[in-house]
Design a protein around this motif. Structure first.
Motif, PDB file in Angstrom:
ATOM      1  N   HIS A  82      19.600  72.389  56.914  1.00 30.01           N
ATOM      2  CA  HIS A  82      19.941  72.389  58.333  1.00 30.01           C
ATOM      3  C   HIS A  82      18.934  71.623  59.173  1.00 30.01           C
ATOM      4  CE1 HIS A  82      23.073  75.302  57.425  1.00 30.01           C
ATOM      5  NE2 HIS A  82      22.186  76.067  56.809  1.00 30.01           N
ATOM      6  N   HIS A  83      17.921  71.069  58.557  1.00 24.44           N
ATOM      7  CA  HIS A  83      16.916  70.297  59.292  1.00 24.44           C
ATOM      8  C   HIS A  83      17.000  68.853  58.824  1.00 24.44           C
ATOM      9  CE1 HIS A  83      15.081  74.040  60.765  1.00 24.44           C
ATOM     10  NE2 HIS A  83      15.268  74.503  59.532  1.00 24.44           N
ATOM     11  N   ARG A  84      17.491  67.993  59.689  1.00 25.87           N
ATOM     12  CA  ARG A  84      17.716  66.603  59.296  1.00 25.87           C
ATOM     13  C   ARG A  84      16.408  65.897  58.938  1.00 25.87           C
ATOM     14  NH1 ARG A  84      18.366  61.342  61.496  1.00 25.87           N
ATOM     15  NH2 ARG A  84      20.102  60.218  60.541  1.00 25.87           N
ATOM     16  N   GLN A  85      15.344  66.199  59.664  1.00 23.26           N
ATOM     17  CA  GLN A  85      14.077  65.520  59.398  1.00 23.26           C
ATOM     18  C   GLN A  85      13.479  65.944  58.055  1.00 23.26           C
ATOM     19  OE1 GLN A  85      12.946  63.116  61.218  1.00 23.26           O
ATOM     20  NE2 GLN A  85      14.540  63.295  62.758  1.00 23.26           N
ATOM     21  N   ALA A  86      13.751  67.214  57.622  1.00 21.06           N
ATOM     22  CA  ALA A  86      13.155  67.715  56.378  1.00 21.06           C
ATOM     23  C   ALA A  86      14.108  67.649  55.200  1.00 21.06           C
ATOM     24  CB  ALA A  86      12.690  69.158  56.590  1.00 21.06           C
ATOM     25  N   ARG A  87      15.288  67.083  55.394  1.00 23.06           N
ATOM     26  CA  ARG A  87      16.266  67.074  54.318  1.00 23.06           C
ATOM     27  C   ARG A  87      15.817  66.188  53.154  1.00 23.06           C
ATOM     28  NH1 ARG A  87      22.281  65.920  56.076  1.00 23.06           N
ATOM     29  NH2 ARG A  87      21.203  64.147  57.017  1.00 23.06           N
ATOM     30  N   ASN A  88      15.276  65.024  53.445  1.00 25.97           N
ATOM     31  CA  ASN A  88      14.793  64.158  52.377  1.00 25.97           C
ATOM     32  C   ASN A  88      13.604  64.771  51.652  1.00 25.97           C
ATOM     33  OD1 ASN A  88      16.715  62.253  52.941  1.00 25.97           O
ATOM     34  ND2 ASN A  88      15.411  61.090  54.317  1.00 25.97           N
ATOM     35  N   LEU A  89      12.715  65.424  52.410  1.00 29.92           N
ATOM     36  CA  LEU A  89      11.590  66.096  51.781  1.00 29.92           C
ATOM     37  C   LEU A  89      12.064  67.216  50.870  1.00 29.92           C
ATOM     38  CD1 LEU A  89       8.554  66.381  51.518  1.00 29.92           C
ATOM     39  CD2 LEU A  89       8.585  67.897  53.520  1.00 29.92           C
ATOM     40  N   GLY A  90      13.131  67.906  51.273  1.00 22.91           N
ATOM     41  CA  GLY A  90      13.694  68.952  50.421  1.00 22.91           C
ATOM     42  C   GLY A  90      14.235  68.396  49.117  1.00 22.91           C
ATOM     43  N   LEU A  91      14.822  67.204  49.169  1.00 27.21           N
ATOM     44  CA  LEU A  91      15.300  66.565  47.940  1.00 27.21           C
ATOM     45  C   LEU A  91      14.147  66.268  46.989  1.00 27.21           C
ATOM     46  CD1 LEU A  91      17.906  64.030  49.381  1.00 27.21           C
ATOM     47  CD2 LEU A  91      18.401  66.087  48.092  1.00 27.21           C
ATOM     48  N   VAL A  92      13.043  65.757  47.542  1.00 23.58           N
ATOM     49  CA  VAL A  92      11.885  65.440  46.704  1.00 23.58           C
ATOM     50  C   VAL A  92      11.317  66.698  46.062  1.00 23.58           C
ATOM     51  CG1 VAL A  92       9.557  64.512  46.705  1.00 23.58           C
ATOM     52  CG2 VAL A  92      11.329  63.404  48.039  1.00 23.58           C
ATOM     53  N   LEU A  93      11.074  67.720  46.897  1.00 22.14           N
ATOM     54  CA  LEU A  93      10.483  68.949  46.378  1.00 22.14           C
ATOM     55  C   LEU A  93      11.413  69.632  45.381  1.00 22.14           C
ATOM     56  CD1 LEU A  93       8.917  70.388  49.660  1.00 22.14           C
ATOM     57  CD2 LEU A  93       7.798  69.112  47.830  1.00 22.14           C
ATOM     58  N   GLY A  94      12.705  69.591  45.653  1.00 23.98           N
ATOM     59  CA  GLY A  94      13.652  70.210  44.726  1.00 23.98           C
ATOM     60  C   GLY A  94      13.657  69.536  43.367  1.00 23.98           C
ATOM     61  N   ARG A  95      13.646  68.212  43.361  1.00 20.37           N
ATOM     62  CA  ARG A  95      13.650  67.500  42.081  1.00 20.37           C
ATOM     63  C   ARG A  95      12.328  67.663  41.343  1.00 20.37           C
ATOM     64  NH1 ARG A  95      16.418  62.239  44.886  1.00 20.37           N
ATOM     65  NH2 ARG A  95      18.578  63.000  44.885  1.00 20.37           N
ATOM     66  N   LEU A  96      11.217  67.628  42.079  1.00 20.42           N
ATOM     67  CA  LEU A  96       9.927  67.841  41.416  1.00 20.42           C
ATOM     68  C   LEU A  96       9.820  69.244  40.847  1.00 20.42           C
ATOM     69  CD1 LEU A  96       7.464  66.040  43.855  1.00 20.42           C
ATOM     70  CD2 LEU A  96       8.266  65.258  41.631  1.00 20.42           C
ATOM     71  N   ALA A  97      10.297  70.248  41.592  1.00 26.24           N
ATOM     72  CA  ALA A  97      10.257  71.618  41.088  1.00 26.24           C
ATOM     73  C   ALA A  97      11.151  71.779  39.866  1.00 26.24           C
ATOM     74  CB  ALA A  97      10.692  72.585  42.190  1.00 26.24           C
ATOM     75  N   GLN A  98      12.299  71.136  39.885  1.00 27.36           N
ATOM     76  CA  GLN A  98      13.189  71.205  38.725  1.00 27.36           C
ATOM     77  C   GLN A  98      12.547  70.564  37.498  1.00 27.36           C
ATOM     78  OE1 GLN A  98      16.746  68.820  39.006  1.00 27.36           O
ATOM     79  NE2 GLN A  98      17.894  70.157  37.632  1.00 27.36           N
ATOM     80  N   GLY A  99      11.972  69.385  37.674  1.00 29.50           N
ATOM     81  CA  GLY A  99      11.341  68.723  36.533  1.00 29.50           C
ATOM     82  C   GLY A  99      10.156  69.496  35.986  1.00 29.50           C
TER      83      GLY A  99
END
Length: 345
Positions: A53-70
């Motif tokens: 729901h936060h447009r400015q943090a959406r890309n950062l969420g993608l990065v953190l999500g993929r790093l956490a998954q890996g």
């Protein structure tokens, strides 16, 4: 022969016994790895939901999500290997991972370069998802920013995959980076038209168009004295600056400008050319003080201009005189031949 078969059979039995001995560990390792795999997906989804729901943090969420998954999948792999091979220590795994990392780095340099560029793009956010960008000859809406490549959807319904390393090292135009965007278009009026009157009509047409922002105010400036027109650049601001809205508003603005100018007698000329026939036989040819084609004539005797009709008549007279001369010459020759024949008789 029997001894060789016996040796082979003993080895097969030993391998089978070892497999059945390790089978519980293998099953347990697969269960542990599967748990970590699904746990990694849950962690990734959770991180994305927290920043959705936060447009400015959406890309950062993608990065953190993929790093956490890996990271979670890698930890599960280490634990599963430790279960299958109890003698394998964590230090050996780290050492093996370091050696493998160097080899993989040389083998997949471009892939790792795109991966690092994608991470930097997602962190620095030069553009975001749903932004409309222009990269070289490509233009469209950003659909996905992956760690390897960025996908944009063109306005005619095509998908373009651009490596992140190229996006990170080259110039990118972001058309939707700001709320307002200025558009411009050059309009040519005739040299005989009044510039101030045309300027006021253009400004009025832009102000009367729904969608043109009153602030910043629209303006119209003279930018060029062209070959057949005086070019006035009309500039106006729009919001939002998305492609479909921009084209629709530009259509309305240009239609209103054209209608208002023609209704008030302002000419919108098309390009014209003036062809000067240069007479290479004149004595003043090349003398700029007297030559009339291309330069203003100076003082003194100036050759009179010759029209095309005059030149055509002159050519026709020369041609007729030439034919007449040939005809008279042939008649004189015939008479001379007749007189010569009579004298011979």
């Amino acid at each position: 022969m029997n001894s060789e078969l016996s040796t082979v059979w003993d080895k097969i039995q030993a391998m089978a016994n070892s497999f059945f001995t390790l089978l519980p560990n293998i099953v347990l390792a697969l269960i542990v790895f599967t748990i970590f795999f699904f746990l990694a997906r849950v962690i990734k989804r959770t991180v994305k939901n927290l920043t959705r729901h936060h447009r400015q943090a959406r890309n950062l969420g993608l990065v953190l999500g993929r790093l956490a998954q890996g990271t979670t999948i890698l930890a599960g792999l280490f634990i599963a290997l430790s279960i299958v091979i109890p003698s394998l220590k964590a230090g050996d795994l780290v050492q093996l991972l370091g050696i493998s990392g160097v080899a993989i780095g040389f083998a997949f340099r471009d892939i790792l370069q795109n991966f690092l560029a994608g991470i930097l793009i997602l962190l620095t956010e030069p553009f975001q998802i749903d932004d409309q960008i222009v990269f070289k000859s490509f233009e469209g809406t950003v659909e996905q920013i992956q760690t390897r490549a960025t996908m944009i959807r063109t306005y005619d319904g095509r998908r373009i995959v651009i490596p992140n390393s190229e996006l990170f090292t080259n110039s990118v135009i972001v058309n939707t980076a700001f709320e307002n965007r200025r558009l411009e278009y050059d309009i040519g009026i005739g040299y005989g038209d009044d510039i101030d009157t045309a300027r006021q009509l253009i400004l009025a047409a832009m102000r009367e168009t729904a969608g043109v922002l009153p602030s910043p105010a629209a303006d119209a400036i003279v930018v060029e004295l062209a070959g057949s027109t005086v070019n006035i650049r009309a500039r106006w601001w729009v919001n939002p600056p998305r492609r479909a809205d921009v084209l629709d508003l530009q259509d309305q603005v240009l239609t209103n400008i054209k209608n208002k100018l023609t209704a008030n007698g302002i000419d919108l000329p098309f390009p014209t050319q003036q062809i000067l026939f240069h007479d290479q036989t004149e004595a003043t040819d090349g003398d700029r003080a007297h030559q009339r084609e291309g330069w203003a004539a100076g003082k003194g005797d100036v050759p009179q201009p010759r029209s095309i009709s005059y030149a055509l008549r002159h050519l026709a007279d020369i041609h007729s005189q030439h034919i007449h001369t040939q005809h008279n010459g042939s008649e004189d020759g015939n008479r001379h031949s007749i007189q010569q024949a009579q004298s011979d008789q």
